[in-house]
Design an enzyme around this catalytic site. Structure first.
Site, PDB file in Angstrom:
ATOM      1  N   ASP A  26       6.180 -37.089 -12.865  1.00 11.13           N
ATOM      2  CA  ASP A  26       6.953 -37.801 -13.883  1.00 11.13           C
ATOM      3  C   ASP A  26       6.111 -38.125 -15.115  1.00 11.13           C
ATOM      4  O   ASP A  26       6.637 -38.324 -16.193  1.00 11.13           O
ATOM      5  CB  ASP A  26       7.507 -39.108 -13.285  1.00 11.13           C
ATOM      6  N   LYS A  42      20.947 -40.686  -8.596  1.00 11.77           N
ATOM      7  CA  LYS A  42      20.392 -39.472  -9.219  1.00 11.77           C
ATOM      8  C   LYS A  42      21.477 -38.432  -9.482  1.00 11.77           C
ATOM      9  O   LYS A  42      21.430 -37.714 -10.475  1.00 11.77           O
ATOM     10  CB  LYS A  42      19.264 -38.891  -8.348  1.00 11.77           C
ATOM     11  N   ASN A  93       0.734 -33.949  -6.539  1.00  9.06           N
ATOM     12  CA  ASN A  93       1.338 -34.614  -5.373  1.00  9.06           C
ATOM     13  C   ASN A  93       1.236 -33.697  -4.158  1.00  9.06           C
ATOM     14  O   ASN A  93       0.672 -32.611  -4.237  1.00  9.06           O
ATOM     15  CB  ASN A  93       2.796 -34.992  -5.676  1.00  9.06           C
ATOM     16  N   LYS A 136      21.858 -37.265 -13.268  1.00  9.91           N
ATOM     17  CA  LYS A 136      21.415 -35.899 -13.590  1.00  9.91           C
ATOM     18  C   LYS A 136      22.545 -34.864 -13.530  1.00  9.91           C
ATOM     19  O   LYS A 136      22.286 -33.681 -13.594  1.00  9.91           O
ATOM     20  CB  LYS A 136      20.263 -35.508 -12.657  1.00  9.91           C
ATOM     21  N   PHE A 185      16.828 -32.454  -5.561  1.00  6.61           N
ATOM     22  CA  PHE A 185      16.119 -32.925  -4.368  1.00  6.61           C
ATOM     23  C   PHE A 185      15.622 -34.334  -4.653  1.00  6.61           C
ATOM     24  O   PHE A 185      15.438 -34.713  -5.808  1.00  6.61           O
ATOM     25  CB  PHE A 185      14.916 -32.018  -4.054  1.00  6.61           C
ATOM     26  N   LYS A 197     -15.227 -31.779 -19.744  1.00  8.79           N
ATOM     27  CA  LYS A 197     -15.220 -32.654 -18.571  1.00  8.79           C
ATOM     28  C   LYS A 197     -15.539 -34.107 -18.970  1.00  8.79           C
ATOM     29  O   LYS A 197     -16.487 -34.335 -19.718  1.00  8.79           O
ATOM     30  CB  LYS A 197     -16.263 -32.151 -17.566  1.00  8.79           C
TER      31      LYS A 197
HETATM   32  N1  CTP Z   1      12.870 -33.756 -11.461  1.00  6.01           N
HETATM   33  C1  CTP Z   1      12.744 -33.001 -12.604  1.00  6.01           C
HETATM   34  N2  CTP Z   1      11.870 -33.389 -13.578  1.00  6.01           N
HETATM   35  C2  CTP Z   1      11.140 -34.508 -13.434  1.00  6.01           C
HETATM   36  C3  CTP Z   1      11.265 -35.297 -12.267  1.00  6.01           C
HETATM   37  C4  CTP Z   1      12.151 -34.880 -11.300  1.00  6.01           C
HETATM   38  O1  CTP Z   1      13.402 -31.976 -12.732  1.00  6.01           O
HETATM   39  N3  CTP Z   1      10.311 -34.867 -14.402  1.00  6.01           N
HETATM   40  C5  CTP Z   1      13.817 -33.312 -10.425  1.00  6.01           C
HETATM   41  C6  CTP Z   1      13.197 -32.917  -9.113  1.00  6.01           C
HETATM   42  O2  CTP Z   1      12.914 -31.529  -9.097  1.00  6.01           O
HETATM   43  C7  CTP Z   1      14.252 -33.294  -8.097  1.00  6.01           C
HETATM   44  C8  CTP Z   1      14.976 -34.459  -8.747  1.00  6.01           C
HETATM   45  O3  CTP Z   1      14.661 -34.401 -10.142  1.00  6.01           O
HETATM   46  O4  CTP Z   1      15.196 -32.269  -7.905  1.00  6.01           O
HETATM   47  C9  CTP Z   1      14.614 -35.814  -8.220  1.00  6.01           C
HETATM   48  O5  CTP Z   1      13.220 -36.000  -8.257  1.00  6.01           O
HETATM   49  P1  CTP Z   1      12.552 -37.359  -7.772  1.00  6.01           P
HETATM   50  O6  CTP Z   1      11.084 -37.279  -8.056  1.00  6.01           O
HETATM   51  O7  CTP Z   1      13.015 -37.699  -6.394  1.00  6.01           O
HETATM   52  O8  CTP Z   1      13.262 -38.418  -8.690  1.00  6.01           O
HETATM   53  P2  CTP Z   1      12.998 -38.973 -10.106  1.00  6.01           P
HETATM   54  O9  CTP Z   1      14.203 -38.660 -10.907  1.00  6.01           O
HETATM   55  O10 CTP Z   1      11.682 -38.540 -10.661  1.00  6.01           O
HETATM   56  O11 CTP Z   1      13.019 -40.533  -9.821  1.00  6.01           O
HETATM   57  P3  CTP Z   1      11.955 -41.472  -9.100  1.00  6.01           P
HETATM   58  O12 CTP Z   1      10.619 -40.777  -9.182  1.00  6.01           O
HETATM   59  O13 CTP Z   1      12.038 -42.720  -9.873  1.00  6.01           O
HETATM   60  O14 CTP Z   1      12.440 -41.622  -7.666  1.00  6.01           O
END
Ligand code: CTP
Length: 404
Positions: A283, A344, A214, A348, A330, A293
């Protein structure tokens, strides 16, 4: 705040040099002591005697004219000063400092200083918009210098646009804010606290030449780590791949994938009291990591890539949270920021979340600035202006301290 403090005012050559007089009288009203260093070209616009009369101190012009004097002076002024303000700042002075050139009294003093240095640029609009000037300003900000941006309007040269020296009252307000912020970092108010910070993106490997990732650059997490060290805290920074250099004094652990980040976080977590999870974790990851490859099939117009869920690191850590620990999450969102943030926090087990709307101008990935929403578990919500990520880092740490 600047009462009784020593301000070094650097004046460089531009039509706005006369505004330095107004800055001096504003600083005198506050009760500051002012030493002026001017460049040779500033002296084409205004004389050292004007500054000398206004400040009561000799204005320093050219170091090569009295070598014995400057040799001591650029060091002693750098040491004596509490803050340096360069106003007006030309493209030339910012270019020199950004690129390490120290060839006169002002540039040597700036280089020899470990105090906050603030530039208030003023120049022709086209010059200000020139990518070289913009790049130099980015470099200055990245190195911890401060910039008070110019305002728009009709310029002395007849052009219209951004480039006019900011209003003196705003310059003085900003200067005091910067001084106060830097003072806080001298306080070492995080001594004895152990932080675990994650930063950057993760890379999810498809094959030896490809990955999913990303736009995260890691800037926010690195700024947080830097601010913790400045304020006397200890920090383990677990970082995905970035092009940033780790701040000095940080225990750095480099990882690539979400699974590696999870392992590293689990290992470091028991030694920490505060978890700040600014990494943009993928995710999902490809179900199969190909050893070779992947070659394209000549007949296929489409290909399928099966993804599987990565562990949600913050959620898993939330289950292990001990009383007294603080967890900060975050969120990068594109809509319904506060609602998603609150969900969240619950899911969490967070104390608060720093959410940003990545669609907003000047916010989110790859910028030096950000606009964030602070949402806490009691439902309180506030939003910052567009500010430097370093300022957001300090605000996050202030909030953590309030919970301690
Ligand atoms: N985070 C994490 N591990 C993951 C995904 C997210 O620890 N696999 C943490 C990120 O570091 C951040 C928080 O969760 O502090 C929120 O991340 P975000 O990507 O905004 O949210 P998600 O929980 O992944 O939800 P979504 O993608 O559905 O918005």
């Amino acid at each position: 705040m600047l009462r009784g403090k020593n301000v070094v005012l650097g004046v460089t050559g531009g039509i706005a040099a006369y505004k330095a007089c107004e800055i001096i009288s504003g600083l005198k009203k506050i009760g500051a002591n002012i030493d002026v260093i001017m460049t040779k070209s500033a002296a084409e616009f205004i004389t050292p005697y004007t500054f000398q009369s206004l400040t009561g101190n000799p204005a320093i012009l050219n170091m090569f004219e009295s070598p014995k004097y400057w040799d001591m002076e650029h060091i002693s002024l750098a040491q004596k000063s509490d803050i340096l303000l360069i106003a007006p700042a030309t493209a030339n002075i910012m270019g020199k400092v950004a690129n390490g050139i120290a060839d006169d009294m002002l540039t040597t003093t700036i280089m020899a200083s470990n105090k906050p240095v603030v530039f208030a640029p003023a120049m022709n609009t086209k010059m200000y918009e020139n990518p070289v000037v913009q790049k130099n300003m980015e470099t200055l900000i990245a190195r911890g210098y401060h910039i008070i941006p110019p305002k728009g309007g009709m310029l002395a040269c007849g052009d219209e646009g951004q480039g006019k020296l900011q209003d003196v009252t705003i310059i003085l307000e900003e200067l005091q804010k910067i001084y106060q912020k830097e003072l806080k970092t001298e306080k070492k108010d995080l001594e004895g606290l152990k932080f675990l910070v994650t930063a950057g993106p993760t890379r999810e490997i498809i094959d030896p030449v490809r990955f999913l990732s990303n736009h995260s650059t890691g800037k926010m997490g690195y700024e947080i780590a830097k601010a913790i060290v400045k304020r006397g805290g200890r920090v383990t920074l677990i970082s995905g791949p970035t092009s940033l250099r780790a701040p000095e004094g940080v225990d750095l652990v480099l990882v690539e994938t979400a699974e590696e980040m999870f392992e590293a976080v689990k290992k470091a977590y028991p030694q920490c009291d505060i978890l700040i999870k600014s990494a943009a974790v993928s995710d999902y990851r490809p179900k199969i990591r190909e050893a070779q490859k992947v070659k394209k099939e000549s007949q296929e117009e489409e290909m399928q890539l099966t993804l599987v869920r990565n562990p949600d690191i913050l959620l898993e850590l939330g289950k292990m949270k001990k009383p007294g620990n603080i967890h900060v999450g975050f969120a990068a969102e594109t809509e319904n920021i506060v609602e998603h943030g609150q969900e969240k926090i619950q899911k969490k087990n967070l104390d608060f979340i720093v959410a940003n709307d990545v669609t907003e101008e000047g916010a989110g990935f790859a910028h030096n600035t950000n606009i964030v929403h602070f949402i806490d578990k009691n439902g309180d919500h506030s939003k910052t202006e567009k500010v430097e990520k370093s300022a957001i880092a300090h605000e996050i740490l202030d909030k953590v301290l309030l919970l301690k």
